[in-house]
Design a protein around this motif. Structure first.
Motif, PDB file in Angstrom:
ATOM      1  N   GLY A 243       0.822  -1.202   0.000  1.00  0.00           N
ATOM      2  CA  GLY A 243       0.000   0.000   0.000  1.00  0.00           C
ATOM      3  C   GLY A 243       0.856   1.252   0.000  1.00  0.00           C
ATOM      4  N   ASP A 244       0.395   2.283  -0.681  1.00  0.00           N
ATOM      5  CA  ASP A 244       1.139   3.535  -0.747  1.00  0.00           C
ATOM      6  C   ASP A 244       1.043   4.228   0.615  1.00  0.00           C
ATOM      7  N   LEU A 245       2.154   4.268   1.339  1.00  0.00           N
ATOM      8  CA  LEU A 245       2.146   4.797   2.702  1.00  0.00           C
ATOM      9  C   LEU A 245       1.761   6.268   2.751  1.00  0.00           C
ATOM     10  N   ASP A 246       1.958   6.995   1.661  1.00  0.00           N
ATOM     11  CA  ASP A 246       1.575   8.403   1.648  1.00  0.00           C
ATOM     12  C   ASP A 246       0.059   8.590   1.677  1.00  0.00           C
ATOM     13  N   GLU A 247      -0.676   7.526   1.379  1.00  0.00           N
ATOM     14  CA  GLU A 247      -2.138   7.604   1.416  1.00  0.00           C
ATOM     15  C   GLU A 247      -2.716   7.093   2.731  1.00  0.00           C
ATOM     16  N   PHE A 248      -1.892   6.468   3.565  1.00  0.00           N
ATOM     17  CA  PHE A 248      -2.390   5.907   4.818  1.00  0.00           C
ATOM     18  C   PHE A 248      -2.848   7.024   5.754  1.00  0.00           C
ATOM     19  N   GLY A 249      -3.985   6.764   6.413  1.00  0.00           N
ATOM     20  CA  GLY A 249      -4.497   7.717   7.383  1.00  0.00           C
ATOM     21  C   GLY A 249      -5.310   8.838   6.789  1.00  0.00           C
ATOM     22  N   ARG A 250      -5.584   8.784   5.482  1.00  0.00           N
ATOM     23  CA  ARG A 250      -6.328   9.856   4.828  1.00  0.00           C
ATOM     24  C   ARG A 250      -7.774   9.474   4.553  1.00  0.00           C
ATOM     25  N   THR A 251      -8.218   8.324   5.048  1.00  0.00           N
ATOM     26  CA  THR A 251      -9.587   7.886   4.797  1.00  0.00           C
ATOM     27  C   THR A 251     -10.558   8.732   5.609  1.00  0.00           C
ATOM     28  N   PRO A 252     -11.434   9.491   4.947  1.00  0.00           N
ATOM     29  CA  PRO A 252     -12.368  10.333   5.710  1.00  0.00           C
ATOM     30  C   PRO A 252     -13.527   9.543   6.295  1.00  0.00           C
ATOM     31  N   ASP A 253     -13.805   8.380   5.739  1.00  0.00           N
ATOM     32  CA  ASP A 253     -14.980   7.609   6.128  1.00  0.00           C
ATOM     33  C   ASP A 253     -14.629   6.124   6.063  1.00  0.00           C
ATOM     34  N   THR A 254     -14.498   5.478   7.223  1.00  0.00           N
ATOM     35  CA  THR A 254     -14.087   4.070   7.227  1.00  0.00           C
ATOM     36  C   THR A 254     -15.152   3.153   6.652  1.00  0.00           C
ATOM     37  N   ALA A 255     -16.426   3.574   6.677  1.00  0.00           N
ATOM     38  CA  ALA A 255     -17.477   2.750   6.086  1.00  0.00           C
ATOM     39  C   ALA A 255     -17.331   2.709   4.567  1.00  0.00           C
ATOM     40  N   VAL A 256     -17.088   3.876   3.963  1.00  0.00           N
ATOM     41  CA  VAL A 256     -16.858   3.914   2.517  1.00  0.00           C
ATOM     42  C   VAL A 256     -15.586   3.153   2.169  1.00  0.00           C
ATOM     43  N   ALA A 257     -14.545   3.321   2.992  1.00  0.00           N
ATOM     44  CA  ALA A 257     -13.275   2.632   2.737  1.00  0.00           C
ATOM     45  C   ALA A 257     -13.461   1.115   2.756  1.00  0.00           C
ATOM     46  N   HIS A 258     -14.331   0.632   3.645  1.00  0.00           N
ATOM     47  CA  HIS A 258     -14.617  -0.811   3.690  1.00  0.00           C
ATOM     48  C   HIS A 258     -15.189  -1.282   2.356  1.00  0.00           C
ATOM     49  N   LEU A 259     -16.131  -0.550   1.802  1.00  0.00           N
ATOM     50  CA  LEU A 259     -16.730  -0.950   0.526  1.00  0.00           C
ATOM     51  C   LEU A 259     -15.717  -0.859  -0.613  1.00  0.00           C
ATOM     52  N   ILE A 260     -14.856   0.143  -0.571  1.00  0.00           N
ATOM     53  CA  ILE A 260     -13.821   0.259  -1.611  1.00  0.00           C
ATOM     54  C   ILE A 260     -12.854  -0.915  -1.536  1.00  0.00           C
ATOM     55  N   ARG A 261     -12.417  -1.267  -0.307  1.00  0.00           N
ATOM     56  CA  ARG A 261     -11.489  -2.393  -0.167  1.00  0.00           C
ATOM     57  C   ARG A 261     -12.088  -3.688  -0.679  1.00  0.00           C
ATOM     58  N   THR A 262     -13.373  -3.903  -0.380  1.00  0.00           N
ATOM     59  CA  THR A 262     -13.981  -5.196  -0.684  1.00  0.00           C
ATOM     60  C   THR A 262     -14.579  -5.252  -2.089  1.00  0.00           C
TER      61      THR A 262
END
Length: 362
Positions: A243-262
């Protein structure tokens, strides 16, 4: 809760098989304020009473803590009676080279290996415990459901203190620059679709642009039945640095991030295309750089390739499908060893464990 020894800064709590059978590992996991009490226990397997092994195995399957076996005998394969308990534990370390049994990890120095594991858990107990829980929960689930479980655990840890400590220690980072060229290249040769990760300047880090382009490329193979084979490789010195470490911690919404990951990640697609996919890896394969390939039907690794899964050391768990793909190749026991310790392994060890399928010329 058994004997406690100190090795450096690591407090190692050890119980015997009889203690485990009697419930010694089942004291409350959480102390006041949600602090984890003794997240890992070492189970001494030497001279284990055979009449208690089945009871101890039942107890181990129902334990909230990580249970790590320790066996100093000459050869674990000469103790088949331990098989049921080895299967129930989270991991077992033995003295000497790695046995064929995938519930077990061999160690040149048994005490050093156990000390290293216990110390790693102590640094990130919430992430380590979640890794163990997810590995057990996902073990028998279909791949899509197992990926969902992984992502839910990952999202939980994104709000936890260990990940935020890692972010603070890392410090602020600028957003990664836009790709100077197409992040993924696609070429068709007969019935073969060739996909190349093409951000060598970032060692093909699995960032947003590369992920989305890879998903789009894999979608071509899903929609076109005339594609009989997919070959995935990477440009530059490494297949994928994770994973690109420069993008880590920038997720504004963990619920949306869950759907993107899956639903927007590459792992599920590679799993669906498994029988048609060959991945050719080289250089450093970190995090997603082995999590996604491990879904493929075949992985060919160049000599000198190195594999590492560092997410637990960051207060997370693998989030690109690794808690599903990696244990289905090497077993949940060795997977937990790689996740918690973040140790790097070479191509030869990866081949002997089944993480990869071929080293050309080996």
């Amino acid at each position: 809760m058994g004997a406690v020894t100190m090795n450096g800064d690591a407090a190692i709590r050890t119980i015997g098989v009889a203690d485990l059978a009697a419930g010694a590992a089942h004291t409350p996991l959480l102390a006041a304020g949600g602090v984890v009490d003794a997240p890992v226990l070492v189970v001494d397997l030497d001279d284990a009473p055979e009449d208690l092994l089945a009871v101890a195995a039942d107890r181990a399957r129902d334990c909230d803590r990580l249970l790590v076996g320790r066996y100093a005998g000459s050869d674990i394969e000469d103790a088949p009676e331990l098989g049921l308990l080895l299967d129930a534990l989270d991991l077992t370390y033995v003295a000497g080279p790695h046995p064929r049994e995938r519930t077990v990890v061999g160690a040149d120095d048994l005490d050093d290996a156990i000390t290293g594991f216990v110390a790693a858990v102590a640094r990130n107990p919430y992430a380590a415990l979640t890794a163990g829980q997810v590995l057990r929960a996902a073990e028998t689930l279909p791949v899509p459901a197992a990926i969902d479980v992984e992502s839910l655990g990952y999202s939980t840890l994104q709000g936890g203190p260990e990940f935020h400590r890692w972010l603070d220690e890392r410090g602020p980072r600028p957003l990664p620059p836009a790709a100077p060229q197409e992040p993924v290249l696609i070429a068709r040769d007969g019935d073969t679709l060739h996909i190349t990760l093409n951000r060598p300047e970032r060692r093909n880090a699995y960032g947003t642009q590369l992920r989305d382009a890879l998903v789009e490329a894999l979608g071509v193979a899903l929609l076109d039945d005339s594609i009989g084979r997919v070959v995935l490789d990477g440009a530059g010195p490494s297949f994928c640095a994770g994973g690109d470490l420069d993008e880590f911690g920038r997720t504004p919404d963990t619920a949306v991030a869950h759907l993107i990951r899956t639903r927007g990640g590459a792992g599920r697609l590679v799993a669906r295309l498994q029988d048609r996919v060959e991945v050719r890896v080289h250089g450093h394969c970190v995090g997603a750089g082995i999590e996604i390939p491990a879904f493929a039907g075949r992985i060919v690794a160049a000599p000198g390739t190195v594999f590492r899964l560092p997410e637990v050391s960051m207060g997370l768990i693998p989030g690109a499908g690794g808690t599903v793909s990696v244990p289905r190749r090497i077993g949940r026991w060795r997977a937990l060893h790689l996740f918690v310790t973040a140790v790097a392994i070479g191509a030869e060890q990866a081949l002997s464990w089944g993480l990869i399928d071929e080293i050309p010329g080996a």
